[in-house]
Design a protein around this motif. Structure first.
Motif, mmCIF file in Angstrom:
data_model
loop_
_atom_site.group_PDB
_atom_site.id
_atom_site.type_symbol
_atom_site.label_atom_id
_atom_site.label_comp_id
_atom_site.label_asym_id
_atom_site.label_seq_id
_atom_site.Cartn_x
_atom_site.Cartn_y
_atom_site.Cartn_z
ATOM 1 N N MET A 1 -47.824 -6.133 7.433
ATOM 2 C CA MET A 1 -46.741 -6.958 7.946
ATOM 3 C C MET A 1 -46.115 -6.259 9.144
ATOM 4 O O MET A 1 -45.817 -5.082 9.116
ATOM 5 C CB MET A 1 -45.692 -7.197 6.871
ATOM 6 C CG MET A 1 -44.580 -8.086 7.340
ATOM 7 S SD MET A 1 -43.292 -8.397 6.124
ATOM 8 C CE MET A 1 -44.218 -9.293 4.907
ATOM 9 N N ASN A 2 -45.903 -7.009 10.193
ATOM 10 C CA ASN A 2 -45.361 -6.480 11.435
ATOM 11 C C ASN A 2 -43.830 -6.537 11.413
ATOM 12 O O ASN A 2 -43.249 -7.601 11.441
ATOM 13 C CB ASN A 2 -45.896 -7.297 12.606
ATOM 14 C CG ASN A 2 -45.426 -6.780 13.932
ATOM 15 O OD1 ASN A 2 -44.664 -5.831 14.006
ATOM 16 N ND2 ASN A 2 -45.875 -7.403 14.983
ATOM 17 N N THR A 3 -43.209 -5.384 11.375
ATOM 18 C CA THR A 3 -41.740 -5.317 11.434
ATOM 19 C C THR A 3 -41.289 -4.475 12.619
ATOM 20 O O THR A 3 -40.175 -3.971 12.649
ATOM 21 C CB THR A 3 -41.163 -4.734 10.134
ATOM 22 O OG1 THR A 3 -41.730 -3.437 9.930
ATOM 23 C CG2 THR A 3 -41.469 -5.636 8.956
ATOM 24 N N THR A 4 -42.161 -4.321 13.597
ATOM 25 C CA THR A 4 -41.871 -3.527 14.771
ATOM 26 C C THR A 4 -40.681 -4.091 15.543
ATOM 27 O O THR A 4 -40.533 -5.300 15.675
ATOM 28 C CB THR A 4 -43.099 -3.495 15.705
ATOM 29 O OG1 THR A 4 -44.217 -3.040 14.955
ATOM 30 C CG2 THR A 4 -42.877 -2.595 16.878
ATOM 31 N N ILE A 5 -39.868 -3.193 16.048
ATOM 32 C CA ILE A 5 -38.718 -3.581 16.868
ATOM 33 C C ILE A 5 -39.214 -4.120 18.209
ATOM 34 O O ILE A 5 -40.132 -3.582 18.800
ATOM 35 C CB ILE A 5 -37.793 -2.362 17.102
ATOM 36 C CG1 ILE A 5 -37.326 -1.757 15.788
ATOM 37 C CG2 ILE A 5 -36.628 -2.704 18.001
ATOM 38 C CD1 ILE A 5 -36.435 -2.639 14.972
ATOM 39 N N ALA A 55 -46.278 -13.455 13.849
ATOM 40 C CA ALA A 55 -46.094 -12.035 14.179
ATOM 41 C C ALA A 55 -46.007 -11.201 12.907
ATOM 42 O O ALA A 55 -46.569 -10.099 12.839
ATOM 43 C CB ALA A 55 -44.850 -11.843 15.037
ATOM 44 N N LEU A 56 -45.329 -11.715 11.909
ATOM 45 C CA LEU A 56 -45.229 -10.992 10.636
ATOM 46 C C LEU A 56 -46.583 -10.900 9.943
ATOM 47 O O LEU A 56 -46.879 -9.914 9.272
ATOM 48 C CB LEU A 56 -44.200 -11.655 9.727
ATOM 49 C CG LEU A 56 -42.749 -11.528 10.196
ATOM 50 C CD1 LEU A 56 -41.842 -12.393 9.336
ATOM 51 C CD2 LEU A 56 -42.304 -10.082 10.174
ATOM 52 N N ALA A 57 -47.418 -11.918 10.124
ATOM 53 C CA ALA A 57 -48.747 -11.935 9.505
ATOM 54 C C ALA A 57 -49.790 -11.196 10.344
ATOM 55 O O ALA A 57 -50.891 -10.943 9.872
ATOM 56 C CB ALA A 57 -49.189 -13.377 9.290
ATOM 57 N N GLY A 58 -49.435 -10.891 11.595
ATOM 58 C CA GLY A 58 -50.361 -10.185 12.468
ATOM 59 C C GLY A 58 -51.250 -11.089 13.303
ATOM 60 O O GLY A 58 -52.155 -10.609 13.974
#
Length: 82
Positions: A1-5, A55-58
């Motif tokens: 999961m993408n949690t990048t700022i 984005a959260l799923a990539g």
């Protein structure tokens, strides 16, 4: 999961002009879209929601999610212009 700022925050106006919400990543954006978005949700809000989920799923990039969210916020009249 993408949690990048995100590279740059998205700032959203509140009812009181002296305060604003800061959105830093797709997770923050999705939470805002689902719980705090103003009435009259339109196509750009739905597009932003899908982009943030992607984005959260990539499957989408952070840049795509941020751009879609910022566009929707501008269209809704809540984007804070610096």
């Amino acid at each position: 999961m993408n949690t990048t700022i995100w590279d740059a925050n998205v700032e959203l106006k509140k009812e009181c002009e002296d305060h604003f919400d800061v959105i830093r990543n797709p997770r923050d954006a999705l939470a805002y879209l689902l719980s705090k978005w103003p009435e009259g949700r339109g196509a750009s809000q739905a597009t932003a929601r899908r982009a943030c989920l992607g984005a959260l799923a990539g499957t989408n990039t952070n840049a795509e999610a941020r751009a879609a969210f910022e566009f929707a916020a501008r269209e809704a009249g809540i984007l804070r212009q610096n």
